[in-house]
Design a protein around this motif. Sequence first.
Motif, PDB file in Angstrom:
ATOM      1  N   ARG A 126     -44.698  -4.667  40.339  1.00 45.41           N
ATOM      2  CA  ARG A 126     -44.085  -5.882  40.877  1.00 45.41           C
ATOM      3  C   ARG A 126     -42.597  -5.679  41.122  1.00 45.41           C
ATOM      4  NH1 ARG A 126     -47.873 -10.159  40.968  1.00 45.41           N
ATOM      5  NH2 ARG A 126     -49.873  -9.049  40.788  1.00 45.41           N
ATOM      6  N   THR A 127     -42.046  -6.456  42.017  1.00 43.16           N
ATOM      7  CA  THR A 127     -40.621  -6.411  42.320  1.00 43.16           C
ATOM      8  C   THR A 127     -39.830  -6.816  41.081  1.00 43.16           C
ATOM      9  OG1 THR A 127     -41.041  -6.972  44.623  1.00 43.16           O
ATOM     10  CG2 THR A 127     -38.802  -7.305  43.799  1.00 43.16           C
ATOM     11  N   PRO A 128     -38.827  -6.048  40.674  1.00 40.94           N
ATOM     12  CA  PRO A 128     -38.042  -6.398  39.481  1.00 40.94           C
ATOM     13  C   PRO A 128     -37.473  -7.819  39.576  1.00 40.94           C
ATOM     14  CG  PRO A 128     -37.512  -4.184  40.195  1.00 40.94           C
ATOM     15  CD  PRO A 128     -38.395  -4.762  41.251  1.00 40.94           C
ATOM     16  N   GLY A 129     -37.727  -8.603  38.546  1.00 42.36           N
ATOM     17  CA  GLY A 129     -37.242  -9.966  38.509  1.00 42.36           C
ATOM     18  C   GLY A 129     -38.139 -10.973  39.177  1.00 42.36           C
ATOM     19  N   ASP A 130     -39.195 -10.544  39.858  1.00 42.71           N
ATOM     20  CA  ASP A 130     -40.107 -11.469  40.540  1.00 42.71           C
ATOM     21  C   ASP A 130     -41.541 -10.999  40.316  1.00 42.71           C
ATOM     22  OD1 ASP A 130     -41.376 -13.320  42.056  1.00 42.71           O
ATOM     23  OD2 ASP A 130     -40.438 -12.775  43.965  1.00 42.71           O
ATOM     24  N   PRO A 131     -42.182 -11.393  39.213  1.00 42.03           N
ATOM     25  CA  PRO A 131     -43.541 -10.932  38.912  1.00 42.03           C
ATOM     26  C   PRO A 131     -44.601 -11.451  39.869  1.00 42.03           C
ATOM     27  CG  PRO A 131     -42.850 -12.620  37.344  1.00 42.03           C
ATOM     28  CD  PRO A 131     -41.641 -12.280  38.157  1.00 42.03           C
ATOM     29  N   ALA A 132     -44.217 -12.375  40.752  1.00 42.52           N
ATOM     30  CA  ALA A 132     -45.176 -12.876  41.736  1.00 42.52           C
ATOM     31  C   ALA A 132     -45.209 -12.036  43.001  1.00 42.52           C
ATOM     32  CB  ALA A 132     -44.849 -14.326  42.095  1.00 42.52           C
ATOM     33  N   ASP A 133     -44.263 -11.106  43.153  1.00 45.06           N
ATOM     34  CA  ASP A 133     -44.125 -10.325  44.385  1.00 45.06           C
ATOM     35  C   ASP A 133     -44.519  -8.869  44.126  1.00 45.06           C
ATOM     36  OD1 ASP A 133     -43.515  -9.516  46.951  1.00 45.06           O
ATOM     37  OD2 ASP A 133     -41.389  -9.219  46.511  1.00 45.06           O
ATOM     38  N   PRO A 134     -45.659  -8.401  44.671  1.00 48.22           N
ATOM     39  CA  PRO A 134     -46.054  -7.001  44.456  1.00 48.22           C
ATOM     40  C   PRO A 134     -45.193  -6.052  45.274  1.00 48.22           C
ATOM     41  CG  PRO A 134     -47.576  -8.061  45.959  1.00 48.22           C
ATOM     42  CD  PRO A 134     -46.634  -9.140  45.477  1.00 48.22           C
ATOM     43  N   LEU A 135     -45.113  -4.820  44.827  1.00 49.03           N
ATOM     44  CA  LEU A 135     -44.360  -3.814  45.553  1.00 49.03           C
ATOM     45  C   LEU A 135     -45.020  -3.508  46.895  1.00 49.03           C
ATOM     46  CD1 LEU A 135     -43.587  -1.244  42.697  1.00 49.03           C
ATOM     47  CD2 LEU A 135     -42.009  -2.918  43.683  1.00 49.03           C
TER      48      LEU A 135
ATOM     49  N   LEU B 299     -49.181 -12.404  32.711  1.00 49.32           N
ATOM     50  CA  LEU B 299     -47.818 -11.923  32.857  1.00 49.32           C
ATOM     51  C   LEU B 299     -47.341 -11.995  34.305  1.00 49.32           C
ATOM     52  CD1 LEU B 299     -45.382 -10.527  31.422  1.00 49.32           C
ATOM     53  CD2 LEU B 299     -46.477  -8.346  32.000  1.00 49.32           C
ATOM     54  N   VAL B 300     -48.249 -11.749  35.244  1.00 49.55           N
ATOM     55  CA  VAL B 300     -47.907 -11.750  36.664  1.00 49.55           C
ATOM     56  C   VAL B 300     -48.891 -12.649  37.404  1.00 49.55           C
ATOM     57  CG1 VAL B 300     -46.943  -9.424  36.562  1.00 49.55           C
ATOM     58  CG2 VAL B 300     -49.355  -9.739  37.155  1.00 49.55           C
ATOM     59  N   ALA B 301     -48.516 -13.013  38.619  1.00 48.88           N
ATOM     60  CA  ALA B 301     -49.394 -13.847  39.439  1.00 48.88           C
ATOM     61  C   ALA B 301     -50.613 -13.054  39.893  1.00 48.88           C
ATOM     62  CB  ALA B 301     -48.626 -14.366  40.657  1.00 48.88           C
ATOM     63  N   HIS B 302     -51.776 -13.705  39.879  1.00 47.06           N
ATOM     64  CA  HIS B 302     -52.993 -13.073  40.374  1.00 47.06           C
ATOM     65  C   HIS B 302     -53.029 -13.180  41.896  1.00 47.06           C
ATOM     66  CE1 HIS B 302     -55.141 -13.930  36.260  1.00 47.06           C
ATOM     67  NE2 HIS B 302     -54.095 -13.128  36.150  1.00 47.06           N
ATOM     68  N   LEU B 303     -53.295 -12.063  42.553  1.00 47.68           N
ATOM     69  CA  LEU B 303     -53.332 -12.057  44.011  1.00 47.68           C
ATOM     70  C   LEU B 303     -54.733 -12.286  44.558  1.00 47.68           C
ATOM     71  CD1 LEU B 303     -50.872  -9.109  44.718  1.00 47.68           C
ATOM     72  CD2 LEU B 303     -50.388 -11.544  44.419  1.00 47.68           C
ATOM     73  N   VAL B 304     -55.718 -12.355  43.681  1.00 43.64           N
ATOM     74  CA  VAL B 304     -57.084 -12.739  44.050  1.00 43.64           C
ATOM     75  C   VAL B 304     -57.620 -13.647  42.955  1.00 43.64           C
ATOM     76  CG1 VAL B 304     -57.614 -10.694  45.430  1.00 43.64           C
ATOM     77  CG2 VAL B 304     -58.003 -10.644  42.961  1.00 43.64           C
ATOM     78  N   ASP B 305     -58.606 -14.474  43.306  1.00 43.72           N
ATOM     79  CA  ASP B 305     -59.202 -15.375  42.332  1.00 43.72           C
ATOM     80  C   ASP B 305     -60.156 -14.614  41.423  1.00 43.72           C
ATOM     81  OD1 ASP B 305     -57.877 -17.584  43.377  1.00 43.72           O
ATOM     82  OD2 ASP B 305     -59.467 -17.986  44.838  1.00 43.72           O
ATOM     83  N   VAL B 306     -60.077 -14.884  40.116  1.00 46.60           N
ATOM     84  CA  VAL B 306     -60.971 -14.276  39.140  1.00 46.60           C
ATOM     85  C   VAL B 306     -61.457 -15.350  38.182  1.00 46.60           C
ATOM     86  CG1 VAL B 306     -60.049 -11.931  39.245  1.00 46.60           C
ATOM     87  CG2 VAL B 306     -58.955 -13.613  37.759  1.00 46.60           C
ATOM     88  N   GLN B 307     -62.687 -15.193  37.706  1.00 45.62           N
ATOM     89  CA  GLN B 307     -63.269 -16.185  36.815  1.00 45.62           C
ATOM     90  C   GLN B 307     -63.799 -15.583  35.521  1.00 45.62           C
ATOM     91  OE1 GLN B 307     -63.045 -19.360  37.612  1.00 45.62           O
ATOM     92  NE2 GLN B 307     -62.222 -18.931  39.677  1.00 45.62           N
ATOM     93  N   THR B 308     -64.063 -14.297  35.510  1.00 42.26           N
ATOM     94  CA  THR B 308     -64.699 -13.672  34.356  1.00 42.26           C
ATOM     95  C   THR B 308     -63.674 -13.164  33.354  1.00 42.26           C
ATOM     96  OG1 THR B 308     -64.783 -11.551  35.529  1.00 42.26           O
ATOM     97  CG2 THR B 308     -66.702 -12.995  35.727  1.00 42.26           C
ATOM     98  N   LEU B 309     -64.170 -12.605  32.256  1.00 42.65           N
ATOM     99  CA  LEU B 309     -63.308 -12.046  31.217  1.00 42.65           C
ATOM    100  C   LEU B 309     -62.718 -10.712  31.668  1.00 42.65           C
ATOM    101  CD1 LEU B 309     -65.642 -12.934  28.223  1.00 42.65           C
ATOM    102  CD2 LEU B 309     -63.466 -14.038  28.794  1.00 42.65           C
TER     103      LEU B 309
END
Length: 259
Positions: free
Chosen positions: A68-77, A146-156
């Motif tokens: 992830r981009t430093p300082g922005d865990p929602a933005d992938p590299l 810790l970071v934003a999920h970029l796809v939807d997930v439902q399982t463990l």
Amino acid sequence: MPDLVPPPSREPLLHRLRDLPRWVLSELSALVALMGAALGLLVFALIADEVVEGETHAFDEAVLLAFRTPGDPADPLGPPWLEGAIRDITALGSTTVLTLITLVVVGFLVVDRKRAAALFVLVATAGGGIASYLLKLGFERPRPDLVAHLVDVQTLSFPSGHAMGAAVTYLTLGALIVRTESRRRIKAYVLAVAMGLTLMVGLSRIYLGVHWPTDVIAGWCAGSAWALLCWFVALLLQRRGRIESANGANEADQPKPNS
């Protein structure tokens, strides 16, 4: 004149291995498969123990944030198009895609008159999928927050179903195709593709933020161990003439050493 001493043989090791009886190569393959499966299960058990005790948290966080981009865990590299490409890659480990690929391979084996091998593929891949589901229920690890999920997930989360499913399916199919194919270049190509797809699917889950790195590593280990166990079983069944080998021949027809 001094006696001429012939130079030592420089014949490559591969050529020497080709001269070994087929039953010797079969025994070595079985031993390697069994040892590889045991190693995979051991590493999985060690990772699982560390995860349960919470000892992997620092490692998981560091690796996940590295994508992830430093300082922005929602933005992938990477550029925007890379995120879409990674989503496409991760789909290669989905249940739908793995099921379709398995059915395609099963169909090919049936058409090629290798029906026992086709049945073995169905049982091996279905069994691996069930094992992955049961492991998730057993550990009940939540997804990363810790970071934003970029796809939807439902399982463990533990182990990664995509990573384990890709290893189970691609490596099992690859190993079985290798056992039913006589040409070495095709064997090398199939195994390289199987391992490459397995690695890419696992890494995509970390990039998308839906799995801790240890989830993926554990999934690779468990899936690889399953695939190698399936390979070992296939070797035993081929030796008894219950699964077709290269060119549809049964290894039970091959000469054995005198007892």
